[in-house]
Design an enzyme around this catalytic site. Structure first.
Site, PDB file in Angstrom:
ATOM      1  N   ASP A  42       0.838  -1.208   0.000  1.00  0.00           N
ATOM      2  CA  ASP A  42       0.000   0.000   0.000  1.00  0.00           C
ATOM      3  C   ASP A  42       0.873   1.258   0.000  1.00  0.00           C
ATOM      4  O   ASP A  42       0.373   2.376  -0.139  1.00  0.00           O
ATOM      5  CB  ASP A  42      -1.003  -0.003   1.162  1.00  0.00           C
ATOM      6  N   SER A  43       2.194   1.066   0.074  1.00  0.00           N
ATOM      7  CA  SER A  43       3.129   2.178  -0.142  1.00  0.00           C
ATOM      8  C   SER A  43       2.927   2.786  -1.533  1.00  0.00           C
ATOM      9  O   SER A  43       3.347   3.908  -1.791  1.00  0.00           O
ATOM     10  CB  SER A  43       4.588   1.697   0.017  1.00  0.00           C
ATOM     11  N   ASP A  81      -1.186  -6.014  -0.490  1.00  0.00           N
ATOM     12  CA  ASP A  81      -1.594  -5.428   0.796  1.00  0.00           C
ATOM     13  C   ASP A  81      -3.089  -5.178   0.847  1.00  0.00           C
ATOM     14  O   ASP A  81      -3.671  -4.654  -0.117  1.00  0.00           O
ATOM     15  CB  ASP A  81      -0.901  -4.071   0.986  1.00  0.00           C
ATOM     16  N   LYS A 111      -1.465  -9.351   2.465  1.00  0.00           N
ATOM     17  CA  LYS A 111      -0.731  -8.952   3.671  1.00  0.00           C
ATOM     18  C   LYS A 111      -1.588  -7.950   4.434  1.00  0.00           C
ATOM     19  O   LYS A 111      -2.300  -7.144   3.829  1.00  0.00           O
ATOM     20  CB  LYS A 111       0.614  -8.313   3.307  1.00  0.00           C
ATOM     21  N   GLU A 113      -1.548  -5.478   8.295  1.00  0.00           N
ATOM     22  CA  GLU A 113      -0.756  -4.990   9.427  1.00  0.00           C
ATOM     23  C   GLU A 113      -1.451  -5.301  10.751  1.00  0.00           C
ATOM     24  O   GLU A 113      -2.676  -5.198  10.842  1.00  0.00           O
ATOM     25  CB  GLU A 113      -0.541  -3.472   9.295  1.00  0.00           C
ATOM     26  N   GLU A 180       8.998  -4.636  10.448  1.00  0.00           N
ATOM     27  CA  GLU A 180       9.469  -3.336   9.946  1.00  0.00           C
ATOM     28  C   GLU A 180       9.888  -2.426  11.100  1.00  0.00           C
ATOM     29  O   GLU A 180       9.214  -2.350  12.139  1.00  0.00           O
ATOM     30  CB  GLU A 180       8.354  -2.640   9.143  1.00  0.00           C
TER      31      GLU A 180
END
Ligand code: KIV
Length: 271
Positions: A42-43, A81, A111, A113, A180
């Site tokens: 999602d970056s 993501d 993925k 978080e 991270e």
């Protein structure tokens, strides 16, 4: 044959797993045979769309970039993501979002978080037959809640919380976990304790694999480059130099030259 999420799980403790982000078809084409895993992170919201944080990513954005990366790759395990807002509230929402991403892209895994707080979401997605990669430590989707990008694991309490998150993600059924922005020895210790591969970014060389954002890694990032990035190329300078040369040649009419235009007689020079 693509590398599966299960094959990545079995790489624990073996040759380090090579991962990079990819958001577009040409970059996926260029990276595919060099890496084990491509993450449509999602970056993308920051890197390609100019948002201030990853909170600018939407499910539609992730799916569109995921489709492009799937078209451009043939062997890498592609993970996409789940963006903020698409999974946190309920396990049902998490499964519906993950199902949509997989159905509309054909990717190998998603993925998300979170650690202890995301156990029911991870378990539900895995139970629905979709492999999940976890993401603990510095979680960019929590940047506003955390008041900035803060390195994790600097106090005893923070170390214990990180370990709890790592074990929770593993027990919920994730096939691997990104760590991270943590203190180096904490990430190394978690990597030793987990049975699933850890993928480090700003974490430790002792993780089972490493990931970087592609634009950071090739020197294309125009804003601040995090300390943990190593720039293996300087595409900022290369692009700026190319644009400067092009602008000069257009202005002095040396581009287009004879080799870049078509004659009426030679049909073999078609575009
Ligand atoms: O969104 C992303 O690019 C990521 C990686 C940095 C792990 O989550």
């Amino acid at each position: 044959m693509r590398i599966s999420a299960e094959a990545i799980r079995h790489r624990k403790g073996g040759t380090p797993i090579v991962c990079l982000t990819a958001y577009t078809y040409p970059i996926a084409r260029l990276l595919d045979h060099h890496v084990d895993l491509l993450l449509v992170g999602d970056s993308v919201a920051m890197v390609l769309h100019g948002h201030k944080t990853t909170l600018g990513a939407s499910l539609e954005m992730m799916i569109a970039h995921g489709q492009a990366v799937m078209r451009g790759s043939a062997s890498a395990c592609v993970v996409i993501d789940l963006p903020a807002g698409s999974y946190e509230v309920t396990a049902e929402l998490a499964v519906a979002s993950a199902r949509r991403v997989v159905d509309e892209t054909g990717c190998q895994a998603v993925k998300l978080e979170g650690g202890v707080d995301m156990v029911s979401q991870i378990a539900a997605i895995v139970a629905a037959g979709i492999p999940v990669m976890g993401h603990i430590g510095l979680q960019p989707q929590s940047v506003e809640k955390d008041g900035g990008y803060k390195i994790k694991g600097r106090t005893e309490g923070a170390v214990a919380a990180l370990l709890r998150d790592a074990l929770a993600v593993e027990n919920a059924g994730a096939f691997s976990v990104v760590i991270e922005g943590t203190v180096e020895r904490v990430a190394a210790d978690i990597s030793r304790r987990l049975a699933i591969p850890t993928i480090g970014i700003g974490a430790s060389g002792d993780c089972d694999g490493q990931i970087l954002v592609i634009d950071d890694m090739v020197g294309l990032t125009v804003d601040r480059v995090p300390k943990f990035v190593k720039e293996y190329a300087d595409l900022r300078s290369a692009i700026s130099h190319a644009a400067k040369s092009y602008a000069a040649e257009v202005r002095n009419r040396t581009f287009p030259g004879p080799g870049h235009v078509f004659s009426a007689t030679n049909s073999r020079d078609d575009a």
